[in-house]
Motif scaffolding. Structure first.
Motif: not given
Length: 196
Positions: A50, A99, A101-102, A104, A113-116, A122, A180
């Motif tokens: 990250s 962010d 958090n997401r 790719l 797009v994955c939301d952790t 998502v 973004d």
């Protein structure tokens, strides 16, 4: 042992130790500060740290042979934060959004797009594949190898047909920015810019 560390250095270096585990070192000193082994996926795959260097994501094939998945870890504690199964049979590249958090995941012709925090995919950006114009000389050749790639799925100006999946690999590399957006590079040297 260096597991369970609470403080990470300001800059990390990652390396693969055999095919067993991932090791993280202080980039300034070279000293190891963390290591981890994946749980439900193979260690060998694609990897991303990250932007704030607190999380680590791996996309690889699942050990139960049920496809591919993403595992996300907290680097300070080496605790798994998320296991995210993917519906795609391929993966090409992985990166974090700004962010932290997401995650790719670039596949053959999509970006998932994955939301952790939710531990799920998502959204999915289908990059699309555009046929040439009717008056284009390539249309009459009948060769799938001469079709043009178009990185814009919605609002195509010439109104030509958009296919849902591509016979060509449209994702080679991903890069996300703090604004973004994600840049998607393909094997032909084209770069598409997408608003997440």
């Amino acid at each position: 042992s260096f597991t369970g560390q609470n403080a990470l250095p300001k800059s990390l270096a990652w390396c693969m130790v055999g095919n067993r585990w991932h090791e993280f070192r202080n980039a300034a000193t070279g000293n190891p500060v963390a290591h981890l082994e994946t749980i439900d996926i193979r260690n060998v795959g694609q990897y991303a740290i990250s932007p704030d260097e607190t999380k680590f994501a791996v996309v690889a094939s699942r050990k139960d042979r049920e496809g591919n998945a993403v595992e996300v870890y907290d680097l300070a504690s080496q605790v798994r934060l998320a296991f995210i199964p993917l519906s795609t049979s391929s993966y090409i590249d992985i990166t974090f959004a700004a962010d932290n958090n997401r995650v790719l995941v670039g596949t053959w012709d999509t970006v998932e797009v994955c939301d952790t925090a939710k531990a799920e995919v998502v959204s999915r950006m289908t990059l699309g594949y555009q046929m040439p114009n009717k008056d284009d000389r390539y249309r009459t050749s009948g060769s799938i190898g001469t079709l043009m790639i178009n990185s814009v799925l919605a609002g195509v100006a010439d109104g030509s047909e958009i296919r849902g999946s591509s016979p060509r690999q449209l994702v080679a590399l991903l890069a996300a920015s703090v604004r973004d957006v994600v840049a998607v590079g393909d094997l032909s040297g084209n770069i598409g810019i997408w608003d997440l």
